[in-house]
Design an enzyme around this catalytic site. Structure first.
Site, short mmCIF file in Angstrom:
data_model
loop_
_atom_site.label_atom_id
_atom_site.label_comp_id
_atom_site.label_asym_id
_atom_site.label_seq_id
_atom_site.Cartn_x
_atom_site.Cartn_y
_atom_site.Cartn_z
CB ILE A 376 -2.45 5.30 -4.72
CG1 ILE A 376 -1.64 4.42 -5.67
CG2 ILE A 376 -1.64 5.66 -3.49
CD1 ILE A 376 -0.53 5.15 -6.38
CB CYS A 377 -4.78 7.27 -0.99
SG CYS A 377 -5.39 8.15 0.47
N GLY A 378 -7.20 7.57 -2.32
CA GLY A 378 -8.49 7.92 -2.90
C GLY A 378 -8.80 7.13 -4.16
#
Length: 395
Positions: A376-378
């Site tokens: 997720i994201c990073g």
């Protein structure tokens, strides 16, 4: 706009009741529009001035008039939670079933604003079965808002359309009891459990209210469901499928979620909740236990460091079925990416060498074990970097 109308608008804006009365007695139109095309009574509602609202209504202000805003003026009072003003408007004939500019019944706006406002609208003729442009009633919207369920408002709506309401389901096939079990709302079970002639009401996934109460640790609700099952001379199940019935919780996948208590992380907390609701057995894995924060000072990376980190990651991921790496406000460290054959050329925040190395090693161990990984994201950056997908800034 003539001078007297300007004076009326100014008096309303300044909460000058005596001046408002004086101007209305002199014959100024109580439905006067201001320079922006808004009804003057709207300003009184925004100022939460019940006395001026009453005077305007007494002198003929139309409670159902529509101005440039396009929303009914009673909606202004609902949004402001001004029960006295709402009552005054309804007493003067405001339509409780009027639609807003988005073609939604005004009662929908009242739902998050408390039981007293909803009750006032219902007592003055609001139709609890009125639908919005998507065909949803007030109660069905509450069922879809699974983040919270207001017991008093829900109970009030149920009482108006009882049999239909209690059997209403959301898009997941969940009833009021499913949501109440998820959120630990014991009052809902006190009020309505006896209405149901079985406790084994299943949603689309085959889960019963007992499944949710056990999964989320609401033991008092679980006890109530088991007691009701005894009264009905039936076995209470947590899950019912075409081939199986489970009295206890069915087997759940063990999911490792990269996290550190001191650093925290909104995405990690949100994702844990979502995964639990999907039946996952979630355990936080502390990335600092794999590579300590002190590594941020030395920033040493070689095969010895990697092997030591991998051994710790293997120990922590033992027995796990999947890995989730959530995002944070730190970018992947460029040197860590380079060591694993990746490339990072962006600047979104300060890199965290130790975390990047720990999560890169976790990803490697998970891939070697054949575990599914979600980023997720990073976390996307970690996975992409490990897979040697360049992470570059936009041109």
């Amino acid at each position: 706009m003539n001078y007297q109308k300007e004076l009326l608008i100014e008096a309303i804006q300044e909460d000058n009741l005596k001046e408002v009365q004086k101007l209305l007695q002199a014959g100024v139109n109580p439905n006067t529009l201001d320079e922006y095309g808004k009804l003057c009574i709207r300003s009184a509602i925004n100022n939460e001035n019940l006395d001026i609202v009453k005077v305007l209504l007494d002198y003929g202000a139309d409670p159902n008039a529509i101005d440039k805003i396009k929303d009914p003026i009673i909606l202004e009072a609902i949004r402001s939670r001004e029960l006295g003003i709402i009552n005054s408007l309804l007493k003067k004939g405001a339509n409780p079933n009027v639609l807003d500019r988005h073609e939604n019944p005004i009662i929908l706006s009242a739902l998050p604003r408390g039981v007293n406002i909803v009750n006032t609208l219902l007592n003055n003729g609001a139709d609890p079965n009125q639908v919005d442009k998507n065909g949803n009633t007030a109660l069905s919207i509450i069922l879809e808002r699974t983040g919270d369920i207001n017991v008093d408002v829900t109970a009030l709506l149920i009482e108006k359309v009882k049999e239909k309401a209690l059997n209403l389901r959301n898009s997941n096939g969940e009833t009021c009891l499913h949501l109440a079990a998820q959120q630990g709302k014991i009052q809902m079970f006190d009020k309505y459990l006896d209405y149901y002639q079985t406790v084994n009401i299943t949603d689309k996934a085959g889960n019963t209210p007992l499944y949710w109460s056990k999964l989320l640790g609401h033991t008092e609700i679980s006890d109530m469901l088991n007691k009701r099952a005894e009264e009905l001379n039936e076995t209470a199940y947590t899950k019912i499928t075409k081939t199986e019935r489970f009295e206890d919780l069915p087997p759940r996948p063990k999911i490792a979620l990269s996290y550190n208590l001191e650093i925290g992380g909104r995405y990690a907390n949100e994702e844990k909740t979502k995964l639990i609701y999907q039946g996952g057995d979630v355990e936080y894995i502390d990335f600092r236990a794999i590579v300590p924060e002190s590594a941020n000072t030395e920033k040493k990376i070689n095969e010895e460091v990697i092997n030591e980190a991998k051994q710790k990651a293997k120990e922590l991921l033992a027995g796990k079925d999947a890995l989730v790496i959530p995002g944070n406000n730190r970018e992947v460290d460029k040197e860590v990416a380079k060591h694993f054959g990746g490339e990072v050329n962006i600047k979104t925040g300060q890199p965290d060498f130790a975390r990047s190395l720990a999560e890169m090693v976790m990803a490697e161990v998970a891939i070697e074990k054949g575990m599914p990984i979600m980023g997720i994201c990073g976390g996307h950056q970690i996975i992409n970097t490990y897979l040697k997908v360049p992470i570059l800034k936009e041109k």
